[in-house]
Design an enzyme around this catalytic site. Structure first.
Site, PDB file in Angstrom:
ATOM      1  N   ALA A 175       0.871  -1.172   0.000  1.00  0.00           N
ATOM      2  CA  ALA A 175       0.000   0.000   0.000  1.00  0.00           C
ATOM      3  C   ALA A 175       0.911   1.226   0.000  1.00  0.00           C
ATOM      4  CB  ALA A 175      -0.870  -0.019   1.237  1.00  0.00           C
ATOM      5  N   GLU A 219       4.313  -5.279   7.395  1.00  0.00           N
ATOM      6  CA  GLU A 219       3.563  -4.225   8.086  1.00  0.00           C
ATOM      7  C   GLU A 219       4.013  -3.970   9.519  1.00  0.00           C
ATOM      8  OE1 GLU A 219       2.246  -6.394   6.006  1.00  0.00           O
ATOM      9  OE2 GLU A 219       0.730  -5.428   4.769  1.00  0.00           O
ATOM     10  N   GLU A 240      -0.925  -9.226  -0.454  1.00  0.00           N
ATOM     11  CA  GLU A 240      -2.364  -9.417  -0.175  1.00  0.00           C
ATOM     12  C   GLU A 240      -3.169  -9.420  -1.473  1.00  0.00           C
ATOM     13  OE1 GLU A 240      -2.222  -6.176   2.780  1.00  0.00           O
ATOM     14  OE2 GLU A 240      -3.267  -7.541   4.132  1.00  0.00           O
ATOM     15  N   GLY A 258       0.411  -4.937   0.965  1.00  0.00           N
ATOM     16  CA  GLY A 258      -0.778  -4.953   0.106  1.00  0.00           C
ATOM     17  C   GLY A 258      -0.536  -5.646  -1.229  1.00  0.00           C
TER      18      GLY A 258
HETATM   19  N1  COA Z   1       4.618   3.069  -0.611  1.00  0.00           N
HETATM   20  C1  COA Z   1       5.032   4.224  -1.148  1.00  0.00           C
HETATM   21  N2  COA Z   1       6.141   4.335  -1.880  1.00  0.00           N
HETATM   22  C2  COA Z   1       6.876   3.234  -2.066  1.00  0.00           C
HETATM   23  C3  COA Z   1       6.509   1.986  -1.536  1.00  0.00           C
HETATM   24  C4  COA Z   1       5.324   1.935  -0.770  1.00  0.00           C
HETATM   25  N3  COA Z   1       4.875   0.787  -0.243  1.00  0.00           N
HETATM   26  N4  COA Z   1       7.443   1.081  -1.861  1.00  0.00           N
HETATM   27  C5  COA Z   1       8.357   1.729  -2.619  1.00  0.00           C
HETATM   28  N5  COA Z   1       8.018   3.042  -2.733  1.00  0.00           N
HETATM   29  C6  COA Z   1       8.733   4.093  -3.431  1.00  0.00           C
HETATM   30  C7  COA Z   1       9.948   4.587  -2.651  1.00  0.00           C
HETATM   31  O1  COA Z   1       9.554   5.557  -1.674  1.00  0.00           O
HETATM   32  C8  COA Z   1      10.772   5.189  -3.761  1.00  0.00           C
HETATM   33  O2  COA Z   1      10.219   6.444  -4.118  1.00  0.00           O
HETATM   34  P1  COA Z   1      11.188   7.738  -4.354  1.00  0.00           P
HETATM   35  O3  COA Z   1      12.091   7.322  -5.493  1.00  0.00           O
HETATM   36  O4  COA Z   1      10.237   8.827  -4.702  1.00  0.00           O
HETATM   37  O5  COA Z   1      11.932   7.925  -3.080  1.00  0.00           O
HETATM   38  C9  COA Z   1      10.514   4.251  -4.933  1.00  0.00           C
HETATM   39  O6  COA Z   1       9.292   3.599  -4.635  1.00  0.00           O
HETATM   40  C10 COA Z   1      11.593   3.194  -5.110  1.00  0.00           C
HETATM   41  O7  COA Z   1      11.742   2.491  -3.886  1.00  0.00           O
HETATM   42  P2  COA Z   1      13.121   2.334  -3.099  1.00  0.00           P
HETATM   43  O8  COA Z   1      12.812   2.099  -1.656  1.00  0.00           O
HETATM   44  O9  COA Z   1      14.038   3.472  -3.418  1.00  0.00           O
HETATM   45  O10 COA Z   1      13.681   1.000  -3.773  1.00  0.00           O
HETATM   46  P3  COA Z   1      14.701  -0.029  -3.131  1.00  0.00           P
HETATM   47  O11 COA Z   1      15.146  -0.907  -4.256  1.00  0.00           O
HETATM   48  O12 COA Z   1      15.759   0.670  -2.339  1.00  0.00           O
HETATM   49  O13 COA Z   1      13.850  -0.891  -2.079  1.00  0.00           O
HETATM   50  C11 COA Z   1      11.880  -2.095  -1.338  1.00  0.00           C
HETATM   51  C12 COA Z   1      12.777  -1.707  -2.532  1.00  0.00           C
HETATM   52  C13 COA Z   1      10.663  -2.811  -1.884  1.00  0.00           C
HETATM   53  C14 COA Z   1      12.659  -3.027  -0.407  1.00  0.00           C
HETATM   54  C15 COA Z   1      11.474  -0.815  -0.576  1.00  0.00           C
HETATM   55  O14 COA Z   1      10.938   0.111  -1.507  1.00  0.00           O
HETATM   56  C16 COA Z   1      10.441  -1.037   0.506  1.00  0.00           C
HETATM   57  O15 COA Z   1      10.755  -1.536   1.568  1.00  0.00           O
HETATM   58  N6  COA Z   1       9.187  -0.607   0.238  1.00  0.00           N
HETATM   59  C17 COA Z   1       8.116  -0.635   1.221  1.00  0.00           C
HETATM   60  C18 COA Z   1       7.622  -2.063   1.416  1.00  0.00           C
HETATM   61  C19 COA Z   1       6.553  -2.090   2.472  1.00  0.00           C
HETATM   62  O16 COA Z   1       6.799  -1.882   3.656  1.00  0.00           O
HETATM   63  N7  COA Z   1       5.323  -2.367   2.054  1.00  0.00           N
HETATM   64  C20 COA Z   1       4.218  -2.539   2.956  1.00  0.00           C
HETATM   65  C21 COA Z   1       3.425  -1.305   3.031  1.00  0.00           C
HETATM   66  S1  COA Z   1       2.065  -1.515   4.152  1.00  0.00           S
END
Ligand code: COA
Length: 258
Positions: free
Chosen positions: A66, A135, A115, A112
């Site tokens: 999400a 989460e 999910e 999400g």
């Molecule tokens: N919500 C909002 N933005 C998200 C996102 C999310 N769930 N997951 C990734 N993004 C965005 C990042 O903020 C980043 O945006 P920016 O370039 O404007 O800063 C872009 O997507 C790329 O992500 P980034 O984190 O730089 O890539 P990465 O390769 O370093 O890491 C992940 C990849 C998937 C490990 C990391 O993005 C992450 O942990 N995301 C969140 C996962 C999460 O907790 N999801 C559950 C949400 S309830």
């Protein structure tokens, strides 16, 4: 409706839905959830669409969760509303569609995103895919059905571990625990979904939708799944597909379902 965050196509009896916010790793914001609802509703109403394939654009993510930036400041009531509405218009909605939905998990499927994949009728994954429910690392719990569907799919103990540790598992591990059915290279992912869809399309859509209803009844509170099966089974006897399917077998020919 014009779609800004997803791509929707229809070809040879298949509906393709691709989540297309690659710069945000296809994270599910409010607009994307609403667009997905509209797309699934539209494809469900198209009688010539027999199977829907859901995937994410580019090779890094199916859906990375999400959209955290949208709910970071939410109140208790707004949090409840976010989960309730999302479950209703997208996650439960997909699970209860009559049209089979295959999730082709092409990269990160987190929160999400996992999910969403779990709400689909079954999942296949590419070798680079990583799955998890992170989460609790954000101080929240899965809200789009993750605490219910993950134990249903992989068992309570493993689901508890994944949820509590917030760790990701690889595609191969996901296959070992039954979360995904097959793991292939990224190039082979959509072709495999199409191949499986081809096998599904040879069968009666009417019977398949009855089977989805009966299987889902097993997981609904207060519903007797065996009774649902009895009624759905009986109803099949009144369909043209049943006449055609049984006649074709007896006449030693392939059925032509409408
Ligand atoms: N919500 C909002 N933005 C998200 C996102 C999310 N769930 N997951 C990734 N993004 C965005 C990042 O903020 C980043 O945006 P920016 O370039 O404007 O800063 C872009 O997507 C790329 O992500 P980034 O984190 O730089 O890539 P990465 O390769 O370093 O890491 C992940 C990849 C998937 C490990 C990391 O993005 C992450 O942990 N995301 C969140 C996962 C999460 O907790 N999801 C559950 C949400 S309830």
């Amino acid at each position: 409706m014009e779609f800004k965050n997803i791509l929707v196509e229809k070809q040879d009896g298949l509906g393709y839905v691709t989540i297309n916010r690659p710069k945000k790793l296809n994270a599910l914001n409010k607009d994307t959830i609403e667009e997905l609802h509209e797309a699934f509703k539209m494809l469900e109403e198209m009688l010539d669409v027999k199977v829907i394939i859901l995937t994410g654009s580019e090779e890094k993510a199916f859906v990375a969760g999400a959209d955290i930036s949208e709910f970071a400041h939410f109140s208790v009531d707004e949090g409840k509303e976010l989960a309730r509405k999302g479950q209703e218009i997208l996650f439960n909605y997909i699970e209860n569609l009559s049209t089979p939905v295959i999730a082709a998990v092409n990269g990160f499927a987190l929160g999400g995103g996992l999910e969403l994949a779990m709400a689909c009728h079954f999942r296949i994954a590419s070798e680079n895919a990583k799955m998890g429910l992170p989460e609790v690392s954000l101080g929240v719990i899965p809200g789009y059905g993750g605490t219910q569907r993950l134990p249903q799919l992989i068992g309570k103990g493993k689901a508890m571990e994944m949820i509590m540790t917030a760790s990701m598992i690889t595609a191969q591990e996901a296959k070992e625990v039954g979360l995904v059915n097959y793991v292939v290279s990224l190039e082979e992912l959509v072709p495999l979904a199409e191949k499986i869809a081809g096998k599904i399309m040879r069968n009666s859509s009417v019977a398949i939708s009855a089977a989805i209803r009966a299987v889902n009844a097993n997981f609904e509170d207060g519903i007797n799944g065996f009774e649902t099966e009895v009624i759905a089974f009986g109803d099949c006897f009144g369909t043209e597909d049943f006449t055609e399917g049984t006649n074709a077998f007896l006449e030693k020919r392939k059925p032509k379902f409408q």
